[in-house]
Structure formats: C-alpha cells, structure tokens
Design an enzyme around this catalytic site. Structure first.
Site, PDB file in Angstrom:
ATOM      1  N   ALA A  27       0.684  11.321  10.233  1.00 31.79           N
ATOM      2  CA  ALA A  27      -0.676  11.593   9.831  1.00 31.79           C
ATOM      3  C   ALA A  27      -0.723  12.735   8.840  1.00 31.79           C
ATOM      4  O   ALA A  27      -0.170  13.782   9.084  1.00 31.79           O
ATOM      5  CB  ALA A  27      -1.488  11.967  11.061  1.00 31.79           C
ATOM      6  N   ILE A 132      -1.909   6.847  16.423  1.00 32.75           N
ATOM      7  CA  ILE A 132      -2.883   6.995  15.345  1.00 32.75           C
ATOM      8  C   ILE A 132      -2.817   8.389  14.731  1.00 32.75           C
ATOM      9  O   ILE A 132      -2.987   8.562  13.527  1.00 32.75           O
ATOM     10  CB  ILE A 132      -4.310   6.731  15.878  1.00 32.75           C
ATOM     11  CG1 ILE A 132      -4.351   5.443  16.712  1.00 32.75           C
ATOM     12  CG2 ILE A 132      -5.317   6.675  14.753  1.00 32.75           C
ATOM     13  CD1 ILE A 132      -3.787   4.226  16.014  1.00 32.75           C
ATOM     14  N   GLU A 133      -2.549   9.369  15.562  1.00 29.50           N
ATOM     15  CA  GLU A 133      -2.520  10.755  15.093  1.00 29.50           C
ATOM     16  C   GLU A 133      -1.259  11.083  14.292  1.00 29.50           C
ATOM     17  O   GLU A 133      -1.330  11.680  13.230  1.00 29.50           O
ATOM     18  CB  GLU A 133      -2.621  11.711  16.293  1.00 29.50           C
ATOM     19  CG  GLU A 133      -4.005  11.808  16.899  1.00 29.50           C
ATOM     20  CD  GLU A 133      -4.995  12.479  15.963  1.00 29.50           C
ATOM     21  OE1 GLU A 133      -4.558  13.240  15.072  1.00 29.50           O
ATOM     22  OE2 GLU A 133      -6.200  12.254  16.109  1.00 29.50           O
ATOM     23  N   SER A 134      -0.104  10.741  14.839  1.00 31.94           N
ATOM     24  CA  SER A 134       1.156  11.226  14.269  1.00 31.94           C
ATOM     25  C   SER A 134       2.233  10.160  14.153  1.00 31.94           C
ATOM     26  O   SER A 134       3.341  10.471  13.726  1.00 31.94           O
ATOM     27  CB  SER A 134       1.701  12.357  15.159  1.00 31.94           C
ATOM     28  OG  SER A 134       1.982  11.851  16.464  1.00 31.94           O
TER      29      SER A 134
END
Length: 473
Positions: A27, A132-134
C-alpha cells in the site's frame, strides 16, 4: 476529539486496470493526517463498549486443516450493495502472480491474526484487511508514513501504544500492531453503532471525515450509509468493496479461478522471551535460521539487535522455539551482543565516530554510559556492531557470492584493503567477528594491516563455535 486514520489502501483496481500486470505489492497511496488524533488520555480509560458478536464453531474451526476454511466459517459482515465489489474481485482474479505473492506472505502471519480476531468475536473478514492495507508486507511503508501490516501512521500508532524509536517500530511488530489494529477497529465499530462498512471506511479515511460526510448527507436529506457518501475520496469509496471482494474470492476461489496458497491451520511462529537485548545474527545461528527469515517475522526490530530497553522477545518458527530457549540459556550474557573497540584519536568527536560506524550520537552515549559528548584522547569506546541497520539484500548477495567461491570446509582468503575492519569483513561474508578472529588467531580488537590475508569459512567450519566466543591469540 477525533482520531486520525490508521490505514491506507492498496492501489485501486480502477486506477490499475490498464496496467494490471504491474500491480504494486504494498500500500502506498497518500493518507492525510487531517483528522488529528485526540490526546492519549482521551482513550486511555477504555470505557465499557459493546463487542462485535460473531459465533464461531470452535470444534469445526479446530478440525480445519487449512486456514482458509476457518476464515470462511467466520465471515459475517453484510454484503455490500455496490458494483465495485465484483469489479475489484475481477482485478484480483486477473492478477494471479500478485495474489500468489500476497498469500505466500500471508502464510507467516495469518494464523496469528485469525486467532486474535476469533478471540474478540470479530468478523473474519477483518483477518483479510492486511491484504488491502499492505498486501501482508510487514515492513510496508507508504508515502503517508503509514507502516506495517495494518498501516498505522505515527500519531495513531502512538495513541494505541505502539512504541517507535531508532531500534524498534511497534507498527511493524506483527503481534503488537495486530492488537492495536483490532483495538482501533473495535472502537470504530462502536463509534458507528455496529456498522462495519462505516467502521472500515473510517479506518481508511479517519472517523472525522466519515462523520462529517454523514452529517452533510443528513443535512441535505440524503441517506448516510457507506455507499451514499459520495463526497469521500475515491480511495475510501473503493476501500470496503476491495475488502469484500477479497472475502468473495476466499469464499469461492474456484468461481474466480484463483488458487490460494495452502496455509495450514496451525501456528507458524512462537514467541520466546529473551530477557535482555540480543543480537539477531546470534539468534539466527542458534536456531539454524537465516537472518532474512528471522527478520521476516520480527520486522519491528530495525537494527541488528533487539531494543536494549525492550521489548525483550523474539518470534521464531514454532519448531525452533525449544532450540532458542536452550541456546539462550547456555549463552553468556556478555556474548549476546557483538562489540568493537575504538580508541579516540586527537580531534575526533562523537558525531564523527558515529558517522564512521553508522551510529547516532545517542547510541554511542548509551553504549558507553557517557553523560556528555566530551571525549579524551585514548579513551576506549565500545561500538555496538549489532546496532547497524540490517541490509537484507546486501547480506544475501554477499553470502551467496562468498559461498559460491568456497565449498564447505574450504576457506575464502580475503586480503585486507584500506578501510577494512573485522566487523565490515564479517558483515560482508555473513559470519561473526569472534569467528573471524578465532579462525585467524587474532583478537577481536586487533588492528589489521593492509594486504593482510584472512581465512574465512562463509558456510561454516569445524573451528567456528558460538559457545566459545573468546578467540585465542
């Protein structure tokens, strides 16, 4: 007062559709700190809040041999009525290499995250949020200064107790950051009256921004659900659909033609209390593990050693736990860190010496118990070799190049060049300073001569012994 956003999402499939084969692994979009966090005291008391209740079949979960089956059984966030969900799912499905790399990384951390989500009775979709974040990169770092699996920005990390300094960053600590993220998500769930779609949007954009968008809709006589907040940035409008798309793929990978990495429903790592600061290189050798692999599950430690002031624990593969406990119990306290001596010369300052060894002044003062920056000629300074940043790529490259030269049992001969020190040579060949000294019958603080030949066994030699760190000579 309102908290800042903790997370940031991966590049949206909408923006990446024309270049799907070059999807990023982590991300990186910009996340504003516009909604500044409240003072720590504002949340320190932790008032009683309702918990997100999800019922799990514990017997069925324990019988699942694959973690994905266990995750599917815990899905409970309502479906999102948005065409973006299917659009995001198609993007993931159309990028199988991206999915493969991400799920392989997830294999290190997913069991632990699932366990903690389940303990709190939270929906199992939350365990997929780091995707989704990283993209499950524990050392991911965005241009908004968000870091770790859960992409905490510094202010929110501090608010939720994540320590960060020169030695250690709790935002990258797998266990500490997971606990902080789940605390934050529980708070958001309560702030938005049990609406997970809004809570997740707030995790991405900041609760202040989501609350203001809802208030604006209500003033204009419009609905205030997540899908009705058109004034949110595109990143946040795609954020929840992206998570729900990932859940859809996990729920039915065959439908999307996706092959998920086989991740056993069992712990990958175990936690060992070290009691004090310890060198990661020494630990790696104690448990017969590469420094790279050790760093993968301990990304919170930013240097060659753990933080001298704690935390004093390490994660190791579960089957290495007993070996580490035994190894540390037999390792003298004085041998936990590698040191080099430096005799102060006329005109030298702490800052100059620090630059030479890649250290800051504070570290040198701490290591030598100095109350000021004043030095005297001839003063003996201890240089903590372990406090240098780990350069994984360099270690890997140098080790392979050295190993390719020498077969096991045959040494490499290194000729000393200008600027070489025992520590720099040891790092180059991925061995320890005391081993290098012992192999060549010199002391660890010996002065090297230009052209001097040193014998090195990059893949180990019978004379190398971590239990006997004092070289003869």
């Amino acid at each position: 007062m309102l908290l800042a956003t903790a997370g940031c999402a991966t590049t949206s499939p909408e923006t990446a559709q024309t270049a799907k084969d070059s999807a990023p692994d982590a991300a990186v979009p910009f996340v504003s700190e516009e909604d500044s966090p409240a003072p720590v005291a504002a949340v320190a008391a932790k008032p009683e809040r309702s918990k997100p209740h999800v019922t799990f079949d514990e017997e069925a979960a324990s019988n699942d041999s694959n973690i994905w089956s266990r995750i599917r059984a815990g899905f409970s966030i309502p479906q999102l009525d948005s065409p973006l969900v299917e659009r995001e799912a198609r993007w993931f499905a159309n990028n199988p290499e991206y999915m493969q790399r991400m799920t392989e990384r997830a294999s290190l951390y997913l069991y632990y995250i699932v366990e903690e989500v389940e303990k709190r009775g939270m929906p199992m979709e939350i365990a997929l949020l780091p995707a989704i974040e990283s993209a499950y990169k524990a050392n991911a770092y965005s241009r908004a200064r968000a870091s770790g699996l859960w992409q905490f920005i510094p202010s929110t990390g501090r608010l939720y107790g994540l320590k960060a300094n020169w030695w250690y960053d709790g935002r990258r600590d797998v266990q500490a950051s997971t606990q902080a993220a789940l605390d934050y998500l529980e708070k958001l769930y309560n702030d938005f009256d049990g609406d997970w779609h809004l809570a997740l949007a707030a995790y991405n954009a900041g609760e202040g921004r989501v609350m203001r968008a809802r208030a604006q809709n209500r003033r204009n006589g419009k609905p205030d659900s997540y899908t009705d907040l058109k004034q949110l940035k595109a990143e946040t409008r795609h954020y929840v659909p992206k998570l729900m798309a990932m859940a859809s793929i996990v729920a039915d990978p065959a439908k999307y033609g996706v092959q998920l990495a086989n991740i056993p429903n069992e712990p990958y790592f175990a936690r060992v209390e070290t009691g004090s600061q310890v060198d990661l290189g020494i630990v790696a050798k104690l448990v017969d593990l590469s420094v790279d692999d050790l760093q993968d599950i301990n990304p919170g430690y930013r240097r060659w050693a753990t933080d001298p002031n704690g935390p004093h624990h390490l994660l190791v593969p579960a089957d290495k736990k007993d070996a580490l406990i035994e190894g540390l119990s037999n390792l003298p306290e004085a041998d936990r860190i590698q040191w080099q001596h430096h005799a102060v010369k006329r005109g030298e300052t702490l800052s100059e010496i620090g630059r030479r060894y890649g250290l800051d002044v504070g570290t040198l003062r701490t290591a030598n118990n100095l109350r000021s920056n004043l030095l005297r000629v001839g003063q003996d300074l201890l240089i903590p070799i372990s406090s240098r940043p780990i350069t994984v790529a360099a270690v890997r490259t140098n080790y392979k190049s050295s190993a390719s030269i020498a077969q096991r049992g045959k040494p490499v001969v290194h000729r000393v060049r200008r600027g070489d020190t025992l520590s720099s040579i040891a790092r180059r060949y991925n061995v320890m300073v005391h081993q290098l000294a012992k192999w060549n019958f010199i002391r660890v603080n010996s002065i090297l001569r230009l052209g001097q030949k040193l014998k090195i066994w990059p893949k180990g030699a019978p004379t190398a012994s971590i239990e006997d760190p004092t070289p003869n000579g």
